[in-house]
Design a protein around this motif. Structure first.
Motif, short mmCIF file in Angstrom:
data_model
loop_
_atom_site.label_atom_id
_atom_site.label_comp_id
_atom_site.label_asym_id
_atom_site.label_seq_id
_atom_site.Cartn_x
_atom_site.Cartn_y
_atom_site.Cartn_z
N ARG A 140 0.83 -1.20 0.00
CA ARG A 140 0.00 0.00 0.00
C ARG A 140 0.87 1.25 0.00
O ARG A 140 1.95 1.27 0.60
N VAL A 141 0.36 2.29 -0.66
CA VAL A 141 1.00 3.60 -0.67
C VAL A 141 0.01 4.61 -0.13
O VAL A 141 -1.12 4.70 -0.63
N HIS A 142 0.40 5.36 0.89
CA HIS A 142 -0.44 6.41 1.46
C HIS A 142 0.11 7.75 0.97
O HIS A 142 1.26 8.11 1.28
N VAL A 143 -0.68 8.47 0.20
CA VAL A 143 -0.27 9.75 -0.36
C VAL A 143 -0.88 10.87 0.47
O VAL A 143 -2.11 10.97 0.59
N VAL A 144 -0.01 11.70 1.05
CA VAL A 144 -0.44 12.75 1.98
C VAL A 144 -0.28 14.10 1.30
O VAL A 144 0.78 14.41 0.73
N ASP A 145 -1.33 14.92 1.35
CA ASP A 145 -1.24 16.30 0.88
C ASP A 145 -2.18 17.16 1.72
O ASP A 145 -2.71 16.70 2.74
N ALA A 146 -2.41 18.40 1.28
CA ALA A 146 -3.24 19.32 2.07
C ALA A 146 -4.68 18.86 2.18
O ALA A 146 -5.40 19.28 3.10
N ASP A 147 -5.12 17.99 1.27
CA ASP A 147 -6.51 17.52 1.28
C ASP A 147 -6.71 16.28 2.14
O ASP A 147 -7.83 15.80 2.27
N GLY A 148 -5.62 15.73 2.68
CA GLY A 148 -5.75 14.55 3.51
C GLY A 148 -4.87 13.41 3.04
O GLY A 148 -3.77 13.63 2.50
N VAL A 149 -5.36 12.18 3.21
CA VAL A 149 -4.59 10.98 2.88
C VAL A 149 -5.42 10.10 1.95
O VAL A 149 -6.61 9.88 2.21
N ARG A 150 -4.83 9.65 0.87
CA ARG A 150 -5.50 8.66 0.04
C ARG A 150 -4.61 7.42 -0.06
O ARG A 150 -3.38 7.51 0.01
N GLU A 151 -5.26 6.28 -0.23
CA GLU A 151 -4.55 5.00 -0.21
C GLU A 151 -4.57 4.37 -1.58
O GLU A 151 -5.59 4.35 -2.28
N ILE A 152 -3.39 3.84 -1.98
CA ILE A 152 -3.26 3.13 -3.25
C ILE A 152 -2.84 1.70 -2.95
O ILE A 152 -1.88 1.47 -2.21
#
Length: 358
Positions: free
Chosen positions: A236-248
């Motif tokens: 899994r990859v957790h991508v963090v930015d100003a909008d929160g966290v999304r999971e791939i």
């Protein structure tokens, strides 16, 4: 050929460096690294200089990127506990085991001023985009920034000042397991023990809790506003930015994923001989294959290109900001430093004259 589009790529089986043009994907020079055949190489580079460290021997070399000729060399302790870092005209050798951060003159590899001392077992030693070197100190639960001293007027001049530790930020409880990624300005710190990512930018400090189910990994450098945390055990990859966290969720099986890199709005995740490419919504949009990679892949964003090198193979890849992929032949021979043509076989012996009957 120098400039921001150029990248030096290690070729471990041959013990060489190949200089590749990001615009064309072509190698124009190869050079042999002394006694480097089959060795692991650490490379730090700018658009003018290359600092190369042979992990097997500890030898550090400085090269002019325009010629790939070695201009200076020095010894360090062999092994993975020492790394090199380079930004503009500032070079550092970071001894993570001893906690010593020493600035060098990249022209001569001579020490600049006094080293910065930390407790043993530091992590990182990566430059952000503003030229600050960041290290984490797990024993204290802190992250620290170092600014380099100005170089003397010439490589033989004396009287240089020393690098300075300018900032220390508490990011975790002492003795937590930490990883860091240098940003365009600041640093991201992953607390693997607590499952939290702390982003330090200027005077702002943001903490994001992550649903990690294994040890997360960060790239040494993250460009742009997104930070990728990769968990190899669960793919899994957790991508963090100003909008929160999304999971791939990365397809395939196994636990050999490497730290993902975000580049031009896409996420690049390396596996065994494969790069999986995801868009901003987490959809798989491309797969870049490496036949015969024979080991890990190295991903580095340099200006307007993502360079992907397979040090143990004959090829690399260059990806531009429009996601076009070029194949780089590191074994090209019609260039400076290429292998000479094979020696032609000797001519057959002359036939003996046939003697007829009298």
């Amino acid at each position: 050929m120098t400039g921001v589009q150029t990248c030096a790529l290690p070729i471990s089986p041959k013990g060489e460096l190949a200089r590749a043009n990001g615009l064309t994907g072509r190698v124009d020079t190869r050079v042999e690294v002394p006694q480097g055949r089959g060795h692991v190489m650490q490379v730090a580079q700018t658009d003018r200089l290359v600092v190369l460290r042979d992990v097997n021997t500890g030898r550090v070399s400085s090269l002019d990127l325009a010629t790939l000729q070695i201009t200076a060399a020095m010894p360090t302790t062999a092994g993975l506990g020492v790394t090199v870092a380079l930004h503009e005209d500032a070079a550092f050798v970071v001894d993570a085991v001893q906690g010593i951060v020493q600035q060098l003159d990249p022209r001569s590899l001579t020490p600049i001023g006094e080293p910065v001392h930390y407790p043993p077992g530091i992590v990182g030693g990566y430059f952000d985009g503003t030229g600050r070197l960041w290290v984490a100190v797990p024993s204290e639960g802190t992250v620290s920034a170092v600014t380099p001293a100005a170089l003397p007027a010439s490589s033989t001049a004396t009287g240089a000042t020393s690098p300075r530790q300018i900032r220390t930020v508490a990011v975790a409880e002492p003795s937590h397991d930490l990883a860091i990624s240098a940003l365009d300005s600041g640093v991201a710190v992953l607390d693997r023990t607590a499952g939290a990512l702390t982003v330090v930018r200027d005077d702002q400090q943001l903490v994001v809790r992550l649903p990690l189910t294994g040890a997360g990994a960060l790239p040494s450098r993250s460009t742009g506003d997104q930070i990728a945390v990769t968990v190899a055990e669960t793919r899994r990859v957790h991508v963090v930015d100003a909008d929160g966290v999304r999971e791939i969720l990365v397809p395939g099986s196994g636990n050999r994923l490497q730290a993902s890199v975000v580049w031009a709005g896409r996420v690049y995740t390396a596996d065994d001989g494969m790069i999986y490419v995801f868009d901003e919504a987490g959809n798989l949009v491309d797969q870049i294959q490496f036949q015969g990679a024979n080991g890990p892949l190295e991903l580095e964003v340099r200006e307007n290109h993502l360079f992907v090198n397979a040090p143990n193979s004959s090829t690399a890849r260059v990806v531009d900001d429009r996601h076009r992929v070029l194949v780089v032949d590191k074994y090209a021979n019609d260039i400076l430093g290429g292998d000479p043509p094979p020696t032609p076989p000797p001519p057959p012996p002359p036939k003996k004259p046939t003697v007829g009957k009298p």
